[in-house]
Design a protein around this motif. Structure first.
Motif, PDB file in Angstrom:
ATOM      1  N   ARG A  30      -2.135   3.890  -5.030  1.00  0.00           N
ATOM      2  CA  ARG A  30      -1.484   2.993  -4.068  1.00  0.00           C
ATOM      3  C   ARG A  30      -0.728   3.873  -3.073  1.00  0.00           C
ATOM      4  O   ARG A  30      -0.321   5.007  -3.432  1.00  0.00           O
ATOM      5  CB  ARG A  30      -0.540   2.011  -4.769  1.00  0.00           C
TER       6      ARG A  30
ATOM      7  N   LEU B 231       2.222   5.526  -1.289  1.00  0.00           N
ATOM      8  CA  LEU B 231       3.526   5.790  -1.905  1.00  0.00           C
ATOM      9  C   LEU B 231       4.635   5.851  -0.870  1.00  0.00           C
ATOM     10  O   LEU B 231       4.564   6.657   0.073  1.00  0.00           O
ATOM     11  CB  LEU B 231       3.488   7.136  -2.643  1.00  0.00           C
TER      12      LEU B 231
ATOM     13  N   ASN C 185      -0.416   8.446   1.862  1.00  0.00           N
ATOM     14  CA  ASN C 185      -1.518   7.770   1.185  1.00  0.00           C
ATOM     15  C   ASN C 185      -2.622   8.772   0.863  1.00  0.00           C
ATOM     16  O   ASN C 185      -2.613   9.895   1.350  1.00  0.00           O
ATOM     17  CB  ASN C 185      -2.067   6.607   2.017  1.00  0.00           C
TER      18      ASN C 185
ATOM     19  N   GLU D 166       5.207  -2.116   0.636  1.00  0.00           N
ATOM     20  CA  GLU D 166       4.902  -1.258  -0.516  1.00  0.00           C
ATOM     21  C   GLU D 166       4.624  -2.062  -1.791  1.00  0.00           C
ATOM     22  O   GLU D 166       3.978  -1.578  -2.710  1.00  0.00           O
ATOM     23  CB  GLU D 166       5.998  -0.208  -0.771  1.00  0.00           C
TER      24      GLU D 166
ATOM     25  N   ALA E 269      -2.398   8.835  -4.347  1.00  0.00           N
ATOM     26  CA  ALA E 269      -2.331   8.031  -5.575  1.00  0.00           C
ATOM     27  C   ALA E 269      -3.153   6.751  -5.355  1.00  0.00           C
ATOM     28  O   ALA E 269      -3.671   6.529  -4.265  1.00  0.00           O
ATOM     29  CB  ALA E 269      -0.873   7.682  -5.880  1.00  0.00           C
TER      30      ALA E 269
ATOM     31  N   HIS F 224       0.810   9.742 -10.099  1.00  0.00           N
ATOM     32  CA  HIS F 224       0.769   8.405 -10.716  1.00  0.00           C
ATOM     33  C   HIS F 224      -0.605   7.976 -11.221  1.00  0.00           C
ATOM     34  O   HIS F 224      -0.912   6.779 -11.238  1.00  0.00           O
ATOM     35  CB  HIS F 224       1.291   7.338  -9.740  1.00  0.00           C
TER      36      HIS F 224
END
Ligand SMILES: Cc1cc2nc3c(=O)[nH]c(=O)nc-3n(C[C@H](O)[C@H](O)[C@H](O)COP(=O)(O)OP(=O)(O)OC[C@H]3O[C@@H](n4cnc5c(N)ncnc54)[C@H](O)[C@@H]3O)c2cc1C
Ligand code: SF4
Length: 337
Positions: free
Chosen positions: A275, A277, A270, A197, A273, A160
């Motif tokens: 953030r 995921l 983690n 999330e 990306a 991402h």
């Protein structure tokens, strides 16, 4: 990196004793205000003279933001509760061991004594270039220094990425996602409660921030529902050194079993990306399957679908595949491959 010999730029320090006052101050100062929690991330920015807020609002005097309360249906953890308190709390240890383990693996004892849960999930990216004040995309510029053939990108994203390839480095974030935690925010429009999330944003939404907070907003607490209390948990963090270090990758899973069948599952990673995921498609694929090596291998393969390595972080793909696999079998292996 340049040597900085000057002291921190001056700012006004405010030490409110209520959330209402803190919010008022932050709203008054807008983009020129800064929320100070434990200071473990904040102080780096201020001392390096990279962020220069005019007003710093210190939350440490706000009692209502501290502590862990249980009400039967959930536990509520104040945003200013330290990571040490989270790691050592008897209820969290006994029923939500995933969070206690993740908090206990953050950095070092000193940092966990000072760093807060709210700060840990709200911390900024650790990309070398950005932290050193280079004018990259995340800093509002128009280039990514890490995503080049010679860029230092060993720690960076495999999923991402969009212009910025930095990762979210929080260890507690994936554990909270796997526990289906809710983040409680105080915004100008009142209280807002989000699924864990949904607190985090990637560069596709906003390249200059890591979470949904607007200037003036506060994260006040995190609620962990009892629905996953006592489930089968797995947390694993891979880092370069087993003393204080950020994750190269981590994984958190919560499984409910009926015999050996996976009745329900939540899974998050983690440092893959920008953030943390939640791996929803993997959860959906393995629900109802036996908890065995075949299912775990399928989960690992699915998890890394679409992963794109940078010049120096291809190792993260097999690493993530194996961490996800291990998070399903619940067995740590010596090998990464
Ligand atoms: C050397 C070192 C090693 C580390 N290693 C790890 C590691 O291995 N794993 C890991 O997960 N973390 C690691 N960290 C991060 C550390 O754990 C802290 O938790 C984190 O940096 C911030 O927590 P803090 O309470 O100090 O918050 P601060 O540094 O004060 O704040 C961090 C950010 O969050 C914002 N913020 C904080 N609280 C709130 C709130 N309630 N509402 C709105 N905004 C808020 C602040 O404005 C700031 O932008 C490390 C940090 C250091 C310095
Ligand atoms: S990865 Fe992101 S933070 Fe790092 S240099 Fe590139 S744009 Fe900046």
């Amino acid at each position: 990196m340049a040597v900085i010999r000057d002291v921190m730029p001056a700012f006004q320090l405010f030490q409110p004793t209520s959330v209402t006052d803190a919010q008022k101050l932050l709203q008054e100062h807008g983009n020129e205000g800064w929320v100070l929690a434990g200071g473990m991330d904040s102080m780096d920015w201020l001392k390096d003279r990279i962020k220069k807020p005019k007003a710093v609002v210190d939350l440490s005097g706000i009692e209502e933001l501290r502590g862990i309360r249980s009400n039967g249906d959930a536990i509520e953890i104040g945003a200013m509760t330290t990571l040490t308190e989270v790691a050592n709390n008897p209820i969290i240890k006994q029923q939500y061991g995933l969070l206690s383990e993740a908090a206990g693996l953050v950095a070092s004892p000193q940092i966990r004594n000072q760093g807060t849960l709210g700060g840990n999930v709200s911390q900024d990216a650790r990309c070398w270039y950005y932290r050193a004040g280079w004018p990259c995309y995340r800093a509002g510029g128009n280039i990514c220094y890490a995503d080049t053939p010679v860029g230092r990108n060993r720690e960076h994203a495999i999923l991402h990425a969009q212009r910025c390839v930095a990762v979210n480095p929080s260890d507690t974030a994936p554990a909270l996602i796997a526990l289906d935690a809710k983040f409680v925010l105080r915004t100008s429009k009142g209280e807002r409660v989000l699924n864990a999330e949904d607190y985090f944003v990637g560069p596709d939404l906003d390249i200059t921030r890591m979470n949904v907070l607007e200037p003036g907003d506060l994260l006040t607490s995190i609620r962990v529902p009892s629905s996953w209390a006592g489930a089968q948990f797995y947390f694993e963090k891979i880092r370069d050194r087993n003393v204080w270090d950020f994750p190269l990758l981590n994984v958190a899973s919560a499984l409910k079993l009926s015999g050996n069948t996976i009745q329900d599952v939540r899974l998050a990673v983690n440092a893959a990306a920008a953030r943390p995921l939640r791996l929803k498609s993997v959860e959906d694929a393995i629900r109802g399957h036996a908890r065995d090596v075949t299912t775990a291998e399928m989960a690992g393969k699915l998890a890394v679908q679409g992963a794109v390595p940078l010049q120096f972080n291809a190792y993260k793909i097999p690493l993530m595949r194996n961490l996800v696999k291990r998070s399903i079998t619940g067995v740590q292996e010596a090998s990464w491959v």
